[in-house]
Scaffold this motif. Sequence first.
Motif, PDB file in Angstrom:
ATOM      1  N   THR A 170       0.830  -1.207   0.000  1.00  0.00           N
ATOM      2  CA  THR A 170       0.000   0.000   0.000  1.00  0.00           C
ATOM      3  C   THR A 170       0.862   1.253   0.000  1.00  0.00           C
ATOM      4  OG1 THR A 170      -1.802  -1.132   1.142  1.00  0.00           O
ATOM      5  CG2 THR A 170      -1.767   1.273   1.271  1.00  0.00           C
ATOM      6  N   SER A 171       1.927   1.233   0.793  1.00  0.00           N
ATOM      7  CA  SER A 171       2.816   2.393   0.859  1.00  0.00           C
ATOM      8  C   SER A 171       3.549   2.606  -0.454  1.00  0.00           C
ATOM      9  CB  SER A 171       3.819   2.214   2.006  1.00  0.00           C
ATOM     10  OG  SER A 171       3.151   2.161   3.249  1.00  0.00           O
ATOM     11  N   ILE A 172       3.970   1.515  -1.091  1.00  0.00           N
ATOM     12  CA  ILE A 172       4.653   1.639  -2.383  1.00  0.00           C
ATOM     13  C   ILE A 172       3.734   2.281  -3.407  1.00  0.00           C
ATOM     14  CG2 ILE A 172       5.427   0.260  -4.360  1.00  0.00           C
ATOM     15  CD1 ILE A 172       6.932  -1.485  -2.426  1.00  0.00           C
ATOM     16  N   ASP A 173       2.472   1.845  -3.415  1.00  0.00           N
ATOM     17  CA  ASP A 173       1.501   2.435  -4.344  1.00  0.00           C
ATOM     18  C   ASP A 173       1.254   3.910  -4.023  1.00  0.00           C
ATOM     19  OD1 ASP A 173       1.191   0.107  -5.758  1.00  0.00           O
ATOM     20  OD2 ASP A 173      -0.591  -0.555  -4.671  1.00  0.00           O
ATOM     21  N   ALA A 174       1.081   4.223  -2.740  1.00  0.00           N
ATOM     22  CA  ALA A 174       0.757   5.598  -2.341  1.00  0.00           C
ATOM     23  C   ALA A 174       1.889   6.558  -2.646  1.00  0.00           C
ATOM     24  CB  ALA A 174       0.417   5.641  -0.859  1.00  0.00           C
ATOM     25  N   LEU A 175       3.133   6.079  -2.502  1.00  0.00           N
ATOM     26  CA  LEU A 175       4.292   6.954  -2.677  1.00  0.00           C
ATOM     27  C   LEU A 175       4.929   6.838  -4.056  1.00  0.00           C
ATOM     28  CD1 LEU A 175       6.017   6.467   0.800  1.00  0.00           C
ATOM     29  CD2 LEU A 175       4.362   8.200   0.110  1.00  0.00           C
ATOM     30  N   ALA A 176       4.343   5.993  -4.927  1.00  0.00           N
ATOM     31  CA  ALA A 176       4.901   5.804  -6.280  1.00  0.00           C
ATOM     32  C   ALA A 176       6.371   5.409  -6.215  1.00  0.00           C
ATOM     33  CB  ALA A 176       4.725   7.063  -7.120  1.00  0.00           C
ATOM     34  N   TYR A 177       6.663   4.498  -5.295  1.00  0.00           N
ATOM     35  CA  TYR A 177       8.054   4.092  -5.070  1.00  0.00           C
ATOM     36  C   TYR A 177       8.418   2.975  -6.041  1.00  0.00           C
ATOM     37  CZ  TYR A 177      12.144   2.236  -2.584  1.00  0.00           C
ATOM     38  OH  TYR A 177      13.391   1.807  -2.245  1.00  0.00           O
ATOM     39  N   VAL A 178       9.272   3.265  -7.023  1.00  0.00           N
ATOM     40  CA  VAL A 178       9.692   2.263  -8.008  1.00  0.00           C
ATOM     41  C   VAL A 178      11.205   2.372  -8.210  1.00  0.00           C
ATOM     42  CG1 VAL A 178       9.276   1.278 -10.288  1.00  0.00           C
ATOM     43  CG2 VAL A 178       7.470   2.573  -9.158  1.00  0.00           C
ATOM     44  N   PRO A 179      11.996   1.866  -7.250  1.00  0.00           N
ATOM     45  CA  PRO A 179      13.440   2.029  -7.365  1.00  0.00           C
ATOM     46  C   PRO A 179      14.112   1.005  -8.257  1.00  0.00           C
ATOM     47  CG  PRO A 179      12.915   0.920  -5.326  1.00  0.00           C
ATOM     48  CD  PRO A 179      11.607   1.242  -5.982  1.00  0.00           C
ATOM     49  N   ASN A 180      13.526  -0.199  -8.371  1.00  0.00           N
ATOM     50  CA  ASN A 180      14.205  -1.264  -9.104  1.00  0.00           C
ATOM     51  C   ASN A 180      13.227  -2.401  -9.382  1.00  0.00           C
ATOM     52  OD1 ASN A 180      13.928  -2.670  -6.655  1.00  0.00           O
ATOM     53  ND2 ASN A 180      15.941  -1.952  -5.968  1.00  0.00           N
TER      54      ASN A 180
END
Length: 330
Positions: free
Chosen positions: A51-61
Amino acid sequence: MRVNGTVGRVTAGSTTLADVARHAGVHAATVSRALSRPQMVSAATLARVRTSIDALAYVPNGAARQLAGGRTSRIAVIVPDVSNPFFGALVQAAQRRATDDDELVVLADTDQGPQREVAAVRSLAADVDGIVLCGSVAPVRELRAAAGETPLVSVNRRMRAVPSVVLDQAAVLDLAVDHLRSLGHDRIAFVRGPSAYWSTETRTRRAVEAGIRTLGPVEPTDAGGRSVLDAVLDSGVSGVVAFNDLVAVGLLGAAAERGVPVPGRLSVVGSDDLPLATLVRPALTTVTGSAQTLGRVAVDLVHARIDGRPAEDVVLAPDLVIRDTTAAPV
C-alpha cells in the motif's frame, strides 16, 4: 514525503526506502526484506508495504516492481556447463519463449557442482518468477528448500514434486542399439556419462536390460571421448553408443589419430544432434533430443506454475539421424 502534515503522493523516483518504511509504520529493514524475500514477511506487513509503495509511487528497481505487480519478468535458467552447445541451444530457445512474454532469462552455470546448484537456486529464487534447472545433480530436498516458494522446473531429470520435461532416455539407447543391430553389430557398448546424471543412470539401466556392455563413466566432453578409446578397443566391440555428441566426436578424433577406421572397424552413434555432428568427418550418426523443444517446454511449465495452473511432466520422443559413422561390421 509529507504534505501539510499528511502523507501525499510524490514524483516517481523521489521517494526513498525510508519514506516507504515510515509510511508503512515498519523498519526500513522490513521493507528491504519484503522487496527481496517477500515469503519471509507476514501477509499483513506485506500488504502495508505494498500500500505504501503504491501511495508513494516508489519504483526504485525490479524488486519493487515485483512487490507492486507480483512479477519480476525474469526467469532463471541454471545449466551444468554453458560451454556445451546442447545447453547453449536450450538456453537460446528458453530466451526466445520468454521474450514472447516480455521476460528476461537470467543464466547461471554450476560447472556440474551439486552445491553450486543449490547456491544458485537459493541466490536467484527471490529475484525471479521461476527457475529452470537443467541436468541437475544436487539432492532434490536441498533444491526444493533453496527454491522456497519460487516455482521450479527440471529439465532431463525426474524430481519428486517438481514438474519436469525430459527426453525419453531409454528410447535414446533403444534407437541407437536397434540401428546398430540392424546393421549386423552384436557386440555393442554404451559409453556412460557422469554417474550423477539422471540420463546416465536411466540409459545404463536400459543397457543392462538389453545386454549391452557399459564403459566409463567419462566427462561429457570431447576429452571424455578421447579418454575412453582404449577401453572401447580392448572390449572388442564393433559398435559404440556415446553418451552425447561431444563424447562421440572425441572418440572419432582419437580413432583417426590411431588409424582406427570409422565405420570400418568401429561404428559410432552420438546423442543430441549438435551442429558439429554434420561438420566432423565422417558425419556423425546420432539420436536427436531437440534442445530447442526442451527449452521452450520448460518455460511453458514455469509459466504454468507461476500462474497457478497444473504443470504436468512432459516426456519427449527422440529421433535417429543416420549419417556416415555407422555401417555393417567388417
